[in-house]
Design an enzyme around this catalytic site. Structure first.
Site, mmCIF file in Angstrom:
data_model
loop_
_atom_site.group_PDB
_atom_site.id
_atom_site.type_symbol
_atom_site.label_atom_id
_atom_site.label_comp_id
_atom_site.label_asym_id
_atom_site.label_seq_id
_atom_site.Cartn_x
_atom_site.Cartn_y
_atom_site.Cartn_z
ATOM 1 N N ARG A 122 22.799 2.286 17.521
ATOM 2 C CA ARG A 122 22.809 2.573 16.068
ATOM 3 C C ARG A 122 23.047 1.317 15.224
ATOM 4 N NH1 ARG A 122 25.708 7.204 17.718
ATOM 5 N NH2 ARG A 122 24.278 8.965 17.869
ATOM 6 N N LYS A 144 13.474 -5.909 6.085
ATOM 7 C CA LYS A 144 12.443 -4.944 6.504
ATOM 8 C C LYS A 144 12.118 -5.200 7.974
ATOM 9 C CE LYS A 144 9.906 -3.787 2.302
ATOM 10 N NZ LYS A 144 8.629 -3.886 1.585
ATOM 11 N N GLU A 186 1.877 -16.597 0.855
ATOM 12 C CA GLU A 186 3.089 -15.898 0.402
ATOM 13 C C GLU A 186 3.923 -16.794 -0.524
ATOM 14 O OE1 GLU A 186 3.889 -12.747 0.920
ATOM 15 O OE2 GLU A 186 2.866 -12.088 2.730
ATOM 16 N N LYS A 228 13.081 -14.228 -3.358
ATOM 17 C CA LYS A 228 13.113 -12.986 -2.583
ATOM 18 C C LYS A 228 14.535 -12.432 -2.546
ATOM 19 C CE LYS A 228 11.556 -10.373 1.202
ATOM 20 N NZ LYS A 228 10.604 -10.167 2.252
ATOM 21 N N GLU A 238 13.465 -0.948 -2.023
ATOM 22 C CA GLU A 238 12.187 -0.815 -2.730
ATOM 23 C C GLU A 238 12.045 0.496 -3.492
ATOM 24 O OE1 GLU A 238 8.914 -2.766 -0.705
ATOM 25 O OE2 GLU A 238 7.548 -1.324 -1.608
ATOM 26 N N ARG A 242 11.411 -4.370 -6.017
ATOM 27 C CA ARG A 242 11.008 -5.022 -4.768
ATOM 28 C C ARG A 242 9.498 -4.948 -4.567
ATOM 29 N NH1 ARG A 242 14.073 -5.460 1.071
ATOM 30 N NH2 ARG A 242 12.406 -6.633 2.073
ATOM 31 N N ASN A 246 4.865 -7.229 -3.461
ATOM 32 C CA ASN A 246 3.582 -6.794 -2.920
ATOM 33 C C ASN A 246 2.403 -7.242 -3.784
ATOM 34 O OD1 ASN A 246 4.829 -5.452 -0.778
ATOM 35 N ND2 ASN A 246 5.302 -3.731 -2.120
ATOM 36 N N HIS A 249 -1.010 -7.345 -2.302
ATOM 37 C CA HIS A 249 -0.970 -6.648 -1.011
ATOM 38 C C HIS A 249 -1.808 -5.370 -0.963
ATOM 39 C CE1 HIS A 249 2.100 -9.551 -0.107
ATOM 40 N NE2 HIS A 249 2.316 -9.049 1.087
ATOM 41 N N HIS A 253 -4.123 -5.157 2.154
ATOM 42 C CA HIS A 253 -4.038 -4.157 3.220
ATOM 43 C C HIS A 253 -5.392 -3.496 3.461
ATOM 44 C CE1 HIS A 253 0.581 -3.888 2.656
ATOM 45 N NE2 HIS A 253 0.238 -4.807 3.519
ATOM 46 N N HIS A 267 -2.894 -12.138 7.666
ATOM 47 C CA HIS A 267 -2.223 -11.444 6.565
ATOM 48 C C HIS A 267 -2.088 -12.334 5.319
ATOM 49 C CE1 HIS A 267 0.462 -8.786 4.429
ATOM 50 N NE2 HIS A 267 1.338 -9.776 4.318
HETATM 51 N N1 GLY Z 1 7.284 -8.417 2.289
HETATM 52 C C1 GLY Z 1 7.663 -7.605 1.215
HETATM 53 C C2 GLY Z 1 9.096 -7.218 1.221
HETATM 54 O O1 GLY Z 1 9.860 -7.724 2.011
HETATM 55 O O2 GLY Z 1 9.495 -6.384 0.440
#
Ligand code: GLY
Length: 369
Positions: A122, A144, A186, A228, A238, A242, A246, A249, A253, A267
């Site tokens: 956990r 993430k 990025e 960031k 998010e 956040r 994107n 993106h 995608h 990417h």
């Molecule tokens: N790569 C986008 C984020 O970390 O929210």
């Protein structure tokens, strides 16, 4: 020449250290975190060949023993099969909650090892040592983690913040140029979404940075991580801001999906093309001046990057099919596509209010050119 960025999350705060030669200090950093004096490292075969001996040597110089699991490089490794492999290996290594697992690699290893750490017992602590530019400026920061499903990329995952990030900018010197430039997609995104002065600086300094200027590399990674960290502090999971990360993106995608997540399009290359499209769409909708998309495109071209959909080798489906793929994005809310558009360079915002026809026209023109 090292820098530090603090990610200020209550109860889960951590530091990102950025600079050349940080691997050599990894032992001292890991020892300071406490836990068992045996460290488990998850990496991939390429990184292991180039850098694992250096990392293990640095750990042992600080009195830490280590064992490593090297996985095949590539996106296919972000799978249920490898997740099982990693978690069972960590259990066999008797990893406990207070121990630290190291994710040593690019975005694939960071996401997979981070997710394994999130679900093992956990939640065990983990340290990100990102080795690609993309991982240093984006995926290793912000918590993430996850794997891919046959239904799509990153659909299975968790938020699990690392205990520490060590971004050794020397490691960027061993990246193939294409991977470096993809990661740069990025970096440029941060300037475009929220810092016009950073974009100005990139216009003059990024060619030198790509050629190896270490001060410029540290500054670019640091500014990206600061931006960031600030967004993640405001909106860790998010619910709002956040999503600004994107930028580019939604287009990216769809293009990645249309190219089968293959090496036809990396990417970060898709992010760069997506940013150019997002600015073009913003200009067409009268949100920003026509000079802005021109400036974005000129900079990406000057860096030798892919800019247009036509820079992607091979055939692509039509505009309608691409729009449909955009609708598969996991950021879709109540069936509405969410876009990150801009009122100018450094002034991005989130909107669900974009006429489908405008997107279709944009894609049709982009596919024709
Ligand atoms: N790569 C986008 C984020 O970390 O929210």
């Amino acid at each position: 020449m090292t820098a530090k960025v603090h990610v200020d999350l209550p109860g889960r705060a951590y530091d990102i250290h950025i600079g050349p030669g940080l691997i050599a200090q990894a032992g001292a950093h890991l020892a300071a975190l406490g836990g068992r004096r045996h460290i488990c490292i998850i990496t991939d075969d390429n990184v292991a060949r180039l850098h694992l001996a250096g990392l293990q040597g640095a750990l042992s110089a600080a009195g830490l023993t280590s064992s490593a699991l090297a996985l095949p490089p590539g996106e296919a490794t972000k799978s249920w099969t490898q997740l099982e492999h990693v978690t069972e290996w960590l259990l066999a290594q008797k990893v406990e909650r207070k121990d630290c697992v190291i994710a040593f690699g690019g975005g694939v290893i960071g996401d997979l090892a981070g997710f394994a750490a999130a679900i093992l017992r956990r939640g065990v602590r983990f340290v990100q040592i990102p080795t690609s530019l993309l991982a240093q400026v984006d995926s290793s920061v912000g918590g993430k983690t996850g794997i891919n499903s046959p239904h799509g990329k990153n659909l299975i995952g968790a938020f699990h913040q690392p205990a520490l990030v060590l971004a050794d900018t020397y490691l960027l010197g061993t990246l193939p140029e294409r991977d470096f430039l993809a990661g740069y997609g990025e970096v440029v995104k941060y300037g475009l979404l929220g810092d016009a002065a950073f974009f100005d600086w990139l216009e003059t300094s990024a060619p030198g940075m790509a050629a190896g200027d270490m001060d410029a590399r540290v500054r670019a990674v640091t500014r990206s991580c600061e931006m960031k960290a600030d967004i993640v502090r405001r909106d860790e999971t998010e619910q709002g801001d956040r999503a600004l990360l994107n930028l580019g993106h939604t287009f990216c995608h769809a293009l990645e999906s249309a190219t089968g997540y293959s090496d036809r399009l990396l990417h970060g290359e898709g992010v760069a093309i997506g940013c150019a499209l997002a600015f073009e769409l913003s200009a067409r909708l009268g949100l920003c001046s026509q000079e802005d998309p021109s400036r974005v495109r000129a900079h990406l071209r000057a860096m030798g990057m892919k800019v247009d959909i036509s820079d992607i080798p091979g055939d692509l489906p039509g505009a309608e099919a691409l729009l449909h793929l955009m609708g598969q994005d996991k950021k879709v809310q109540d069936g509405k596509l969410r876009f990150i558009l801009a009122r100018g360079i450094g002034e991005a915002f989130i909107t669900s209010d974009v006429p489908g026809d405008a997107v279709l026209d944009l894609l049709r023109d982009a596919l024709r050119s």
